[in-house]
Scaffold this active site. Structure first.
Site, PDB file in Angstrom:
ATOM      1  CB  THR A 198      85.328 -10.930 -29.227  1.00  0.00           C
ATOM      2  OG1 THR A 198      84.227 -10.740 -29.824  1.00  0.00           O
ATOM      3  CG2 THR A 198      85.360 -11.970 -28.380  1.00  0.00           C
ATOM      4  NE  ARG A 226      75.985 -13.570 -34.610  1.00  0.00           N
ATOM      5  CZ  ARG A 226      77.483 -13.178 -34.453  1.00  0.00           C
ATOM      6  NH1 ARG A 226      77.864 -12.613 -33.065  1.00  0.00           N
ATOM      7  NH2 ARG A 226      78.423 -13.516 -35.185  1.00  0.00           N
ATOM      8  N   GLY A 228      77.466 -15.979 -31.519  1.00  0.00           N
ATOM      9  CA  GLY A 228      78.567 -15.963 -32.519  1.00  0.00           C
ATOM     10  C   GLY A 228      79.654 -17.218 -32.046  1.00  0.00           C
ATOM     11  CG  ASP A 229      83.536 -16.229 -33.175  1.00  0.00           C
ATOM     12  OD1 ASP A 229      82.844 -15.417 -32.926  1.00  0.00           O
ATOM     13  OD2 ASP A 229      84.672 -16.182 -33.279  1.00  0.00           O
ATOM     14  N   GLY A 252      81.866 -13.932 -36.430  1.00  0.00           N
ATOM     15  CA  GLY A 252      81.780 -15.282 -35.869  1.00  0.00           C
ATOM     16  C   GLY A 252      81.461 -16.473 -36.807  1.00  0.00           C
TER      17      GLY A 252
HETATM   18  N1  ASP Z   1      83.382 -12.731 -32.897  1.00  0.00           N
HETATM   19  C1  ASP Z   1      82.200 -11.991 -32.435  1.00  0.00           C
HETATM   20  C2  ASP Z   1      80.833 -12.492 -32.933  1.00  0.00           C
HETATM   21  O1  ASP Z   1      80.860 -12.926 -34.142  1.00  0.00           O
HETATM   22  C3  ASP Z   1      82.336 -10.474 -32.956  1.00  0.00           C
HETATM   23  C4  ASP Z   1      83.762  -9.943 -32.361  1.00  0.00           C
HETATM   24  O2  ASP Z   1      84.852 -10.610 -32.551  1.00  0.00           O
HETATM   25  O3  ASP Z   1      83.734  -8.974 -32.094  1.00  0.00           O
HETATM   26  O4  ASP Z   1      79.955 -12.364 -32.108  1.00  0.00           O
END
Ligand code: ASP
Length: 342
Positions: A198, A226, A228-229, A252
């Site tokens: 990310t 889904r 994520g964070d 996440g």
């Molecule tokens: N934080 C992101 C997620 O859970 C993944 C990532 O950091 O690449 O979607």
């Protein structure tokens, strides 16, 4: 684009060139403006943001420009070139937040190239903060964003075809320096290339105002829908103009469980340096379940109001990029575990 492994090799070679001042440590006061970004791609992202910051532009514009830049880049993990979910569909998450606590966010949006700009549009033109899925796409199209073709990028297609051979649902975030055939190293990641990455960036402009943005295609081969964070304010991004800002990368679900970036900013409010604040937040994840923590990666990156920055990760391998008037560099974050097999 360099993959993570090559990058780490290069940064090791470059290490002696870094001055002491360049170490990620407490008290690394910088003059404004400044921008910090997650991962090695952050260098190019910062350069985009810097075009705005260096002309006394607004940090909000700078972080949006940085995120847009990387959304255009074909990579595993961001933008429409990113890896798809387990149904073969790319869904994107993004958010943005300014110095007034205005914020906007999109979750699981499809076929839109610049989710970060959709997030900004939501922030600036609606009474809401977050739109998801079809509704987010509909909003984007109504506001002039083009609906892009559904096709996967060539690297994404290849990775997905490989994944389909087993279709094994292992929603995991790879650990950067882990290689081989262990339970957390699926075959197609043997070259060390990541299955997540990310882009989160936070900045202070010449007026002293802070903003942040995050953009991602999320976890590769996730369940369709889904989120994520990354698009969740207080998890993947939090900005408090009086105190500081933080962003995250990694698994996440673990970040959401502790409202990660909000926690980091609150620790800074109580006097901790950015690095110490990130470390405390990582400890919350580790202390909940040490054995489980050994199998996952989360990294936090923070910038305080004074322009001091710092990061901390569960595992070795998380890096961040810094750009200010005095500095341009990639910094390896400190970490708890070095479990990689390199
Ligand atoms: N934080 C992101 C997620 O859970 C993944 C990532 O950091 O690449 O979607």
């Amino acid at each position: 684009m360099l993959n993570r492994r090559k990058f780490l090799q290069l940064s090791t070679l470059a290490a002696p060139l870094l001055s002491l001042k360049n170490m990620a440590s407490n008290g690394n006061a910088q003059t404004k403006p400044i921008v910090v970004s997650t991962w090695n791609n952050g260098k190019e992202v910062n350069a985009e943001a810097w075009k705005i910051l260096s002309k006394n532009g607004r940090s909000l514009d700078a972080v949006e420009a940085g995120a847009r830049y990387v959304e255009d880049t074909i990579d595993c993990c961001i933008g429409l070139g990113g890896y798809p979910d387990r149904d073969g569909i790319v869904t994107l998450d993004a958010c943005i937040m300014d110095e007034h606590a205005n914020c906007g966010s999109v979750g699981a949006i499809e076929q839109i190239k610049h989710p970060v700009s959709v997030a900004r549009k939501i922030m600036e033109t609606t009474p809401h903060i977050m739109l998801v899925g079809d509704g987010a796409q509909q909003f984007a199209i109504e506001n002039g964003f083009k609906k892009e073709p559904k096709e996967l990028s060539a690297p994404a297609k290849e990775a997905y075809q490989n994944w389909l051979k087993k279709s094994e649902y292992k929603p995991e975030i790879n650990i950067e320096n882990k290689k081989g055939n262990g339970p957390f190293a699926p075959p197609f990641f043997d070259d060390g290339s990541p299955n997540h990455d990310t882009m989160g960036l936070v900045a202070i402009d010449a007026s002293g105002n802070m903003s942040g943005a995050v953009t991602t295609s999320g976890m590769a081969f996730k369940i369709h829908g889904r989120v994520g964070d990354s698009p969740i304010i207080g998890a993947g991004l939090f900005v408090d103009n009086e105190v500081g800002a933080a962003t995250s990368s990694g698994l996440g679900e673990e970040v959401i469980r502790i409202c990660g970036t909000h926690v980091v900013v609150e620790y800074m409010r109580h006097g901790l340096s950015p690095e110490a604040a990130c470390k405390k937040a990582i400890e919350r994840i580790i202390n909940r379940d040490m054995q489980r923590a050994k199998t996952l990666q989360v990294g936090f990156l923070a910038l305080n109001k004074k322009g001091e920055y710092g990061a901390y990760a569960v595992q070795k391998g998380f890096v961040f990029a810094v750009k200010s008037n005095g500095e341009e560099k990639i910094v390896p974050a400190k970490y708890f575990f070095d479990l990689g097999v390199t």
